[in-house]
Design a protein around this motif. Structure first.
Motif, PDB file in Angstrom:
ATOM      1  N   ASN A  98       0.806  -1.219   0.000  1.00  0.00           N
ATOM      2  CA  ASN A  98       0.000   0.000   0.000  1.00  0.00           C
ATOM      3  C   ASN A  98       0.845   1.278   0.000  1.00  0.00           C
ATOM      4  N   ARG A  99       2.160   1.129   0.059  1.00  0.00           N
ATOM      5  CA  ARG A  99       3.046   2.297   0.034  1.00  0.00           C
ATOM      6  C   ARG A  99       2.953   2.996  -1.319  1.00  0.00           C
ATOM      7  N   ARG A 100       2.917   4.310  -1.306  1.00  0.00           N
ATOM      8  CA  ARG A 100       2.851   5.079  -2.546  1.00  0.00           C
ATOM      9  C   ARG A 100       4.229   5.629  -2.891  1.00  0.00           C
ATOM     10  N   ILE A 101       4.599   5.522  -4.161  1.00  0.00           N
ATOM     11  CA  ILE A 101       5.904   6.037  -4.588  1.00  0.00           C
ATOM     12  C   ILE A 101       5.744   6.814  -5.891  1.00  0.00           C
ATOM     13  N   ARG A 102       6.665   7.744  -6.108  1.00  0.00           N
ATOM     14  CA  ARG A 102       6.734   8.470  -7.377  1.00  0.00           C
ATOM     15  C   ARG A 102       8.003   7.994  -8.080  1.00  0.00           C
ATOM     16  N   PRO A 103       7.892   7.352  -9.225  1.00  0.00           N
ATOM     17  CA  PRO A 103       9.066   6.762  -9.869  1.00  0.00           C
ATOM     18  C   PRO A 103      10.049   7.808 -10.366  1.00  0.00           C
ATOM     19  N   SER A 104      11.313   7.446 -10.414  1.00  0.00           N
ATOM     20  CA  SER A 104      12.347   8.336 -10.930  1.00  0.00           C
ATOM     21  C   SER A 104      12.281   8.376 -12.452  1.00  0.00           C
TER      22      SER A 104
END
Length: 373
Positions: A98-104
């Motif tokens: 459920n962790r949200r990330i913004r990709p590089s």
């Protein structure tokens, strides 16, 4: 391929993993002596497996671990995107889904197959796993690796997991399976990794999903579909993963369940158009399961901190081994994958035979020099 070492007394070599457990390297083919053959290994008393253009394959019962038939099971080849099975198996327990990330931007710019990640959107980790296993997204593979602490850490984690599973033919150099010198796997290892993945409910959920909505910028979404065509074609298909690159050719590992039993099939170095052949291999596996003596077995993972056994269980005497034929020339990366690429961490000597150690060391060096391919 694997290099067989004749043991002197109780001599065992071990491989040290960076920052992890040291596992012993087996001195016989993992899963049974017969699986060291480059030719067809099949049981007697039942019909032979269907023909396939794959250079290497394994058919196994996932429940018992019995290998029902194999060809060049431990041959080392470029895995292409089937390596993503190891990526998923390694990272699913480490990352909060459920962790949200913004990709590089680096992740979004990965070459090859992609799901279409953009730095303008945040994604849940479980979105990235769907993209990895359904759409074979190389961008998702890199985004997951970066979320895990970076590429170097993820490669170390994946190779440690391969050793824990006793998938000794597998060397991961990328999280996506894109060709890279030094990277390899085998049909045996792909079946081993898939079997371990089937024990993880999240892994099964990702590989068996046919279609899913995927996030897009501005709160929108688009639909992605699973690349595994057998999910639509084969009764009882659970899923797993296909792969292809020009150098690796086609590879695939899949699992299907019927009547409470699951069969795993893995193939490597196929010229393409393998779907019907895999279906026939699965059919054969279901038809002979429980009726013929196994030719080997998929071994269980190693407990943390314990070395691998020196000897694996040999295949039953009823197995028929077809004489091996020389396999086609492999890519340079695969040719270089032999015992000489592994760092020998320590040697345990039984009986105090120093002479035996020196003799074996000299023999291994000569063997390695001759066995590169």
């Amino acid at each position: 391929m694997w290099t067989k070492i004749v043991p002197v007394m109780a001599l065992v070599a071990s491989v040290s993993l960076t920052g992890g457990t040291a596992y012993a390297t087996p001195t016989t083919p993992v899963g049974g002596e017969a699986l060291g053959s480059r030719g067809l290994v099949a049981p007697q008393g039942v019909k032979k497996p269907p023909k396939t253009k794959a250079t290497s394959y394994v058919i196994a019962d996932a429940g018992t671990g019995n290998v029902l038939a194999a060809k060049d099971a431990h041959g080392r080849y470029l895995p292409a995107s089937t390596l993503k099975t190891l990526t998923a198996l390694t990272l699913i327990p480490k990352l909060d889904k459920n962790r949200r990330i913004r990709p590089s931007q680096n992740a979004c710019n990965q070459e090859g197959s992609a799901v279409g990640l953009t730095p303008k959107t945040t994604y849940k980790v479980e979105d990235l796993f769907r993209a990895l296993m359904m759409s074979s997204g190389n961008d998702a593979a890199m985004a997951l690796a970066e979320t895990n602490g970076g590429l170097a850490k993820t490669m170390a984690d994946m190779n440690a997991e391969a050793k824990r599973l006793q998938a000794y033919d597998t060397v991961a150099k990328t999280p996506s399976g894109l060709d890279k010198p030094g990277q390899s796997s085998s049909a045996y290892d792909l079946a081993l990794i898939a079997r371990a993945g089937l024990a993880n409910p999240d892994f099964v959920r990702y590989i068996s999903t046919k279609v899913a909505n995927f996030p897009a910028p501005k709160g929108k979404h688009y639909q992605i579909s699973n690349h595994n065509k057998l999910l639509w074609r084969y009764n009882g298909m659970v899923g797993v993963k296909n792969g292809w690159t020009t150098k690796a050719q086609a590879s695939f590992v899949g699992a299907a369940t019927r009547g409470g039993h699951t069969i795993v099939v893995s193939i490597m170095r196929h010229e393409g158009g393998f779907w019907d052949e895999v279906a026939a291999l699965l059919d054969w596996g279901f038809s002979v399961r429980g009726k013929a003596a196994p030719v080997g077995r998929l071994v269980d993972p190693l407990p943390a901190g314990l070395p691998a056994p020196q000897q694996q269980v040999s295949a039953p005497a009823t197995a028929t081994v077809t004489p091996a034929q020389q396999p086609p020339l492999l890519d340079t990366a695969a040719r270089n994958q032999d015992g000489s690429t592994k760092a020998i961490g320590s040697v345990v000597i039984g009986g105090g035979l120093l002479f035996g150690l020196i003799y074996l060391w000299y023999g291994i060096r000569r063997k390695r020099t001759r066995s590169r391919f």
